[in-house]
Write an enzyme that holds these catalytic residues in place. Structure first.
Site, PDB file in Angstrom:
ATOM      1  N   GLU A   1     -14.413  -6.073   2.515  1.00 30.68           N
ATOM      2  CA  GLU A   1     -13.688  -6.015   3.790  1.00 30.68           C
ATOM      3  C   GLU A   1     -14.615  -6.205   4.988  1.00 30.68           C
ATOM      4  OE1 GLU A   1     -10.568  -2.938   4.526  1.00 30.68           O
ATOM      5  OE2 GLU A   1     -11.906  -2.369   6.171  1.00 30.68           O
TER       6      GLU A   1
ATOM      7  N   GLU B   1       0.810  -1.226   0.000  1.00 27.84           N
ATOM      8  CA  GLU B   1       0.000   0.000   0.000  1.00 27.84           C
ATOM      9  C   GLU B   1       0.839   1.270   0.000  1.00 27.84           C
ATOM     10  OE1 GLU B   1      -3.992  -0.025   1.723  1.00 27.84           O
ATOM     11  OE2 GLU B   1      -3.074   1.070   3.365  1.00 27.84           O
TER      12      GLU B   1
ATOM     13  N   ASN C   1     -10.021  -7.427   8.102  1.00 34.90           N
ATOM     14  CA  ASN C   1      -9.194  -6.335   8.621  1.00 34.90           C
ATOM     15  C   ASN C   1      -8.886  -6.580  10.098  1.00 34.90           C
ATOM     16  OD1 ASN C   1      -7.923  -3.911   9.259  1.00 34.90           O
ATOM     17  ND2 ASN C   1      -9.115  -2.804   7.722  1.00 34.90           N
TER      18      ASN C   1
ATOM     19  N   LYS D   1       0.564   4.812   1.435  1.00 36.50           N
ATOM     20  CA  LYS D   1      -0.231   5.394   2.529  1.00 36.50           C
ATOM     21  C   LYS D   1       0.586   6.503   3.191  1.00 36.50           C
ATOM     22  CE  LYS D   1      -2.497   3.377   6.650  1.00 36.50           C
ATOM     23  NZ  LYS D   1      -2.626   2.145   7.449  1.00 36.50           N
TER      24      LYS D   1
ATOM     25  N   GLU E   1      -5.640  -8.185   6.282  1.00 37.08           N
ATOM     26  CA  GLU E   1      -5.309  -6.770   6.131  1.00 37.08           C
ATOM     27  C   GLU E   1      -4.922  -6.128   7.462  1.00 37.08           C
ATOM     28  OE1 GLU E   1      -9.261  -6.157   3.291  1.00 37.08           O
ATOM     29  OE2 GLU E   1      -8.629  -4.562   4.633  1.00 37.08           O
ATOM     30  N   SER E   2      -3.911  -5.304   7.427  1.00 33.62           N
ATOM     31  CA  SER E   2      -3.497  -4.413   8.527  1.00 33.62           C
ATOM     32  C   SER E   2      -2.647  -5.085   9.600  1.00 33.62           C
ATOM     33  CB  SER E   2      -4.703  -3.781   9.251  1.00 33.62           C
ATOM     34  OG  SER E   2      -5.526  -3.086   8.369  1.00 33.62           O
TER      35      SER E   2
ATOM     36  N   LYS F   1      -8.104   2.162  -2.803  1.00 35.94           N
ATOM     37  CA  LYS F   1      -8.492   1.997  -1.399  1.00 35.94           C
ATOM     38  C   LYS F   1      -9.167   3.291  -0.968  1.00 35.94           C
ATOM     39  CE  LYS F   1      -7.454  -1.007   2.156  1.00 35.94           C
ATOM     40  NZ  LYS F   1      -7.935  -0.382   3.322  1.00 35.94           N
TER      41      LYS F   1
HETATM   42  O1  LIG Z   1      -5.092   2.796   9.074  1.00 32.75           O
HETATM   43  C1  LIG Z   1      -5.956   3.389   9.760  1.00 32.75           C
HETATM   44  O2  LIG Z   1      -5.690   4.082  10.753  1.00 32.75           O
HETATM   45  C2  LIG Z   1      -7.410   3.297   9.374  1.00 32.75           C
HETATM   46  C3  LIG Z   1      -8.346   3.949  10.147  1.00 32.75           C
HETATM   47  C4  LIG Z   1      -9.699   3.924   9.786  1.00 32.75           C
HETATM   48  C5  LIG Z   1     -10.112   3.238   8.669  1.00 32.75           C
HETATM   49  C6  LIG Z   1      -9.170   2.576   7.883  1.00 32.75           C
HETATM   50  C7  LIG Z   1      -7.835   2.606   8.225  1.00 32.75           C
HETATM   51  N1  LIG Z   1      -6.883   1.984   7.448  1.00 32.75           N
HETATM   52  C8  LIG Z   1      -7.110   1.485   6.139  1.00 32.75           C
HETATM   53  C9  LIG Z   1      -6.529   0.141   5.955  1.00 32.75           C
HETATM   54  O3  LIG Z   1      -7.288  -0.758   5.791  1.00 32.75           O
HETATM   55  C10 LIG Z   1      -5.048  -0.045   6.011  1.00 32.75           C
HETATM   56  O4  LIG Z   1      -4.431   1.053   5.412  1.00 32.75           O
HETATM   57  C11 LIG Z   1      -4.519  -1.298   5.337  1.00 32.75           C
HETATM   58  O5  LIG Z   1      -5.178  -2.445   5.743  1.00 32.75           O
HETATM   59  C12 LIG Z   1      -3.006  -1.451   5.648  1.00 32.75           C
HETATM   60  O6  LIG Z   1      -2.829  -1.486   7.050  1.00 32.75           O
HETATM   61  P1  LIG Z   1      -1.374  -1.328   7.714  1.00 32.75           P
HETATM   62  O7  LIG Z   1      -0.483  -2.370   7.113  1.00 32.75           O
HETATM   63  O8  LIG Z   1      -1.583  -1.550   9.176  1.00 32.75           O
HETATM   64  O9  LIG Z   1      -0.915   0.038   7.377  1.00 32.75           O
END
Ligand SMILES: O=C(O)c1ccccc1NCC(=O)[C@H](O)[C@H](O)COP(=O)(O)O
Length: 263
Positions: free
Chosen positions: A168, A56, A189, A58, A219-220, A119
């Site tokens: 998601e 991503e 997520n 970001k 995810e995340s 996204k």
């Molecule tokens: O990332 C956040 O803080 C967030 C808050 C509210 C809604 C969505 C959010 N993130 C979007 C995502 O789904 C993430 O950017 C994506 O899954 C990647 O996650 P990461 O690897 O932890 O950056």
């Protein structure tokens, strides 16, 4: 819905209403981007040779604030592609994530081979047509902020346009809203949007509720290559990673090192 999502969705609805007053759908449909054939995320994630990494772009997030305000979309796209990603994810929301539609357009100019996920927080079919017009291959539909009917309608629209959908979910209730899960790409997520805590157990707990015919994406909060090996055992084919790469000086290089370690 919870507070941050409520805030984001309320803002997004206003933003889209304003955009719809300025831009006709017919203009989007005539754009050159709209004519291209999208690249399939499903096919990429089902390829046994795929790394499965959806990397991503970001710049910032509600949970972390500024993550990276120096790496350009061009250098990160080139870096991710040479690292061997399965796909790219680009946050196009400006207000909360500092993204733009132009980021995706510029990434598309460089990336002609791997799927790009737009996204964003889709609340209106207009954004799906717009996603295709700017060169996206995949859209995200977040079950927490859409009704069962909207999930179905938006999913059908994306499919009619040849776009893949990443649905998601955070929990069983949201999974149930999607209805028929067969052959769909389901993203779990790991981030709790009330507390912003990430817990990979979310992926593991929901994995068994998703049929083998669908493609599972975690995810995340993924930062350790060993996690990928573990999640693969639960049937995951895709892994969406943002912050772990973007927080470094050279996201492309970090992604390359990560992919080398998963073999
Ligand atoms: O990332 C956040 O803080 C967030 C808050 C509210 C809604 C969505 C959010 N993130 C979007 C995502 O789904 C993430 O950017 C994506 O899954 C990647 O996650 P990461 O690897 O932890 O950056």
């Amino acid at each position: 819905m919870n507070n941050i999502l409520e805030t984001i969705v309320a803002h997004k609805k206003q933003e889209v209403a304003q955009l719809k007053a300025e831009i006709q759908v017919s203009t989007l449909v005539k754009s050159p981007g709209f004519q291209r054939t999208p690249i399939s995320l499903k096919r990429e994630l089902l390829d046994p040779k795929s790394s499965g990494i959806i990397a991503e772009y970001k710049r910032q997030s509600p949970s972390k604030g500024i993550i990276n305000d120096t790496s350009s979309i061009q250098e990160v796209t080139e870096g991710y592609l040479s690292a061997g990603v399965a796909a790219q994810s680009i946050l196009t929301d400006k207000e909360f994530f500092g993204g733009t539609l132009i980021d995706l357009v510029q990434a598309r100019e460089i990336n002609q081979t791997k799927p790009i996920l737009r996204k964003d927080f889709i609340v209106d079919g207009f954004q799906i047509v717009e996603a295709k017009a700017i060169g996206a291959d995949v859209i995200l539909l977040i079950a927490a902020c859409l009704s069962k009917k909207e999930l179905q309608q938006f999913g059908n629209l994306a499919e009619d346009l040849g776009l893949d959908v990443l649905y998601e979910v955070h929990n069983q209730e949201e999974l149930d809203k999607i209805g028929d899960l067969d052959n769909k790409i389901i993203g779990i997520n790991n981030r709790n949007l009330k507390t912003f805590q990430v817990d990979l157990e979310h992926s593991i707990a929901l994995a068994s509720q998703i049929p083998d015919s669908s493609i599972k994406v975690s995810e995340s909060g993924i930062s350790d290559p060993r996690t990928i090996i573990g999640l693969k055992e639960y049937g995951f084919n895709g892994f969406l990673i943002g912050e772990n790469f973007m927080k470094t000086e050279n996201p492309g290089f970090s992604c390359q090192e990560f992919i080398k370690q998963i073999g």
